[in-house]
Design a protein around this motif. Structure first.
Motif, PDB file in Angstrom:
ATOM      1  N   TRP A  70       0.850  -1.200   0.000  1.00 16.67           N
ATOM      2  CA  TRP A  70       0.000   0.000   0.000  1.00 16.67           C
ATOM      3  C   TRP A  70       0.886   1.251   0.000  1.00 16.67           C
ATOM      4  N   ILE A  71       1.955   1.225   0.804  1.00 16.81           N
ATOM      5  CA  ILE A  71       2.895   2.347   0.812  1.00 16.81           C
ATOM      6  C   ILE A  71       3.584   2.483  -0.538  1.00 16.81           C
ATOM      7  N   GLY A  72       4.152   1.387  -1.036  1.00 20.32           N
ATOM      8  CA  GLY A  72       4.881   1.433  -2.296  1.00 20.32           C
ATOM      9  C   GLY A  72       4.021   1.831  -3.474  1.00 20.32           C
ATOM     10  N   ASN A  73       2.821   1.262  -3.569  1.00 16.05           N
ATOM     11  CA  ASN A  73       1.937   1.584  -4.687  1.00 16.05           C
ATOM     12  C   ASN A  73       1.451   3.029  -4.620  1.00 16.05           C
ATOM     13  N   SER A  74       1.228   3.538  -3.405  1.00 14.72           N
ATOM     14  CA  SER A  74       0.793   4.927  -3.267  1.00 14.72           C
ATOM     15  C   SER A  74       1.912   5.891  -3.643  1.00 14.72           C
ATOM     16  N   LEU A 126       4.214  16.273  -3.202  1.00 10.38           N
ATOM     17  CA  LEU A 126       5.642  15.984  -3.179  1.00 10.38           C
ATOM     18  C   LEU A 126       6.461  17.193  -2.742  1.00 10.38           C
ATOM     19  N   PHE A 127       5.821  18.338  -2.536  1.00 11.95           N
ATOM     20  CA  PHE A 127       6.540  19.546  -2.150  1.00 11.95           C
ATOM     21  C   PHE A 127       5.991  20.090  -0.831  1.00 11.95           C
ATOM     22  N   GLY A 128       5.767  19.198   0.105  1.00  9.03           N
ATOM     23  CA  GLY A 128       5.411  19.622   1.445  1.00  9.03           C
ATOM     24  C   GLY A 128       3.933  19.563   1.762  1.00  9.03           C
ATOM     25  N   ASP A 145       1.977  10.509 -11.286  1.00  3.19           N
ATOM     26  CA  ASP A 145       0.721  11.131 -11.700  1.00  3.19           C
ATOM     27  C   ASP A 145       0.740  12.597 -11.272  1.00  3.19           C
ATOM     28  N   GLU A 146       0.601  13.490 -12.238  1.00  2.00           N
ATOM     29  CA  GLU A 146       0.715  14.927 -11.953  1.00  2.00           C
ATOM     30  C   GLU A 146      -0.377  15.432 -11.029  1.00  2.00           C
ATOM     31  N   ALA A 184      -4.637   9.611  -2.712  1.00  2.02           N
ATOM     32  CA  ALA A 184      -3.782   8.657  -3.411  1.00  2.02           C
ATOM     33  C   ALA A 184      -3.918   7.261  -2.807  1.00  2.02           C
ATOM     34  N   MET A 185      -3.948   7.164  -1.487  1.00  2.05           N
ATOM     35  CA  MET A 185      -4.081   5.869  -0.836  1.00  2.05           C
ATOM     36  C   MET A 185      -5.414   5.213  -1.177  1.00  2.05           C
ATOM     37  N   ASN A 186      -6.487   6.004  -1.229  1.00  5.27           N
ATOM     38  CA  ASN A 186      -7.792   5.451  -1.557  1.00  5.27           C
ATOM     39  C   ASN A 186      -7.857   5.015  -3.018  1.00  5.27           C
ATOM     40  N   GLU A 187      -7.235   5.786  -3.897  1.00  5.68           N
ATOM     41  CA  GLU A 187      -7.223   5.403  -5.306  1.00  5.68           C
ATOM     42  C   GLU A 187      -6.482   4.103  -5.512  1.00  5.68           C
TER      43      GLU A 187
END
Length: 421
Positions: free
Chosen positions: A259-263, A277-279, A270-271, A287-290
């Motif tokens: 789950w961590i790696g895939n997220s 990714l910047f704080g 994915d933009e 992202a985790m739910n997707e």
């Protein structure tokens, strides 16, 4: 003379039944949407499959069909002793740690007995304070990041996602920290179901028995001690506690690591998730739910066994047939989901935690979510300008039909100081 009767037009020969699909190999390294779309197109919602050694089973891909299977324990039982294939299963079958004739853990129990043991587990996990859990997860995550942050590059699977959940869970259960690496290796071997699976199961069984014996002599503030303290009230034996702890660690570790790696893979490629990714943290939960919808850590699970002859999704199932739960296939069923719909915004009607009596207990889901979310947030906080170090197309998955996770996730970033320095 009467004209001779016309010769009857021969009926067309029935189309040959599609060959069963081998449920192993490289095809499970690709994109799940394409794979399950292909299987659904060729076979329908219930697919004849072959497990290792040519053992037959049925894989349920339809959302409604899977809901039916998991909602009807009388017709589709969790009792593996019903399997009609046991006479042909060899003693060294690599999937025996996953599908065994006797399942002494909570996974193999049914009815009231299952409810008792599930309640005991839920009670022991519910006593874990969420704030303390997050604190432990942050501590272990920071230690793992400290080991790579000064280098400027890392493999976020092997060096981070893979060891993190088991280190947290082992601590919660009462293991000493030095046992973590051996537990990680054994769990990976069991869940991948290859040649090392049987030896790994023996290692894990010995480790669990030793831990339970220690906690019987010296109880502590940990999950295993609470299981033992309350076992008598639920009429659960020490041996049953040992088996249940094995299951709890197995199903809590690798799926959470994936789950961590895939997220992280999704957020790096994915933009839509670039801001995180910047704080920022606002997109982590989305992202985790997707991932639970589109890239589920557990894509297929064993299993249920038909208690009598029946029909499912247009297929005739015989008593004792093995039914595999196609969790990822059901999540992407086009009859209940339009393409790209329901990915974010809190829609959690997916099958990624199962369904019915044997659904993953809610306290266990909460534990996995806290570990995974904390792990992702620590990465985003600690590693500036994180970026993939390889082309997206080169990222590969383990060739497992059960668990869907990356082989590696190479990244680069600006080196920084360790917090423990």
């Amino acid at each position: 003379m009467p004209e001779p009767a016309p010769a009857p037009i021969p009926e067309p020969a029935p189309a040959p039944a599609p060959m069963p699909v081998p449920l192993f190999g490289a095809r499970f390294r690709g994109e799940p949407a394409a794979l399950y779309q292909e299987l659904r197109r060729e076979h329908g919602e219930v697919v004849p499959v072959l497990l290792d050694g040519g053992v037959p089973a049925w894989l349920v891909l339809g959302y409604r069909e899977l809901h039916q299977v998991t909602s009807d324990p009388e017709l589709f039982s969790r009792d593996s002793g019903l399997w009609n294939q046991w006479p042909s299963i060899p003693a060294d079958w690599p999937l025996l740690p996953v599908i065994s004739p006797e399942q002494p853990s909570v996974l193999g129990t049914v009815g009231e007995r299952h409810r008792q043991r599930a309640a005991l587990i839920g009670e022991a996990l519910e006593a874990v304070d969420p704030l303390e859990l997050r604190g432990h997860a942050e501590r272990f995550a920071d230690e793992l990041i400290d080991a790579v942050c000064g280098v400027g590059s890392a493999d976020l699977v092997a060096q981070y996602a893979a060891p993190l959940p088991v280190r947290v869970l082992a601590y919660l259960f009462g293991f000493r920290e030095e046992h973590g690496p051996g537990l990680v290796a054994a769990l990976n071997d069991i869940l991948d179901g290859q040649d090392r699976a049987m030896a790994a199961e023996g290692y894990l069984r010995t480790a669990m028995a030793r831990l339970v014996a220690e906690r019987r002599q010296q109880p502590g503030d940990d999950v295993v001690s609470r299981l033992l303290a309350n076992a008598r009230a639920y009429e659960v034996t020490v041996e049953e506690v040992t088996h249940d702890v094995m299951v709890m660690l197995a199903v809590g570790h690798q799926p959470t690591a994936d789950w961590i790696g895939n997220s992280l893979r999704l957020m790096l490629t994915d933009e839509r998730f670039a801001a995180s990714l910047f704080g920022g943290r606002s997109s982590v939960a989305e992202a985790m739910n997707e991932v639970l919808w589109e890239d589920a850590p557990i894509q297929n699970a064993a299993g249920r066994w038909a208690t009598r002859d029946t029909r499912l999704g247009g297929r005739v199932l015989r008593a004792g047939d093995l039914v595999l739960l196609g969790l990822q296939g059901a999540n992407s069923d086009p009859r209940v989901r339009t393409q790209g719909a329901g990915l974010t915004g809190g829609n959690n009607a997916h099958f990624s935690f199962g369904h019915g009596d044997h659904r993953c207990p809610f306290p266990a889901q909460e534990t996995a979510e806290v570990i995974a979310r904390t792990g992702i947030e620590v990465v985003l906080d600690r590693l500036p300008d994180l970026d993939l170090a390889v082309p997206t197309s080169s990222l590969t998955r383990r060739a497992s039909p059960w668990l869907r996770g990356l082989v590696e996730l190479p990244v680069r970033f600006t080196p920084g100081p360790a917090r423990g320095a």
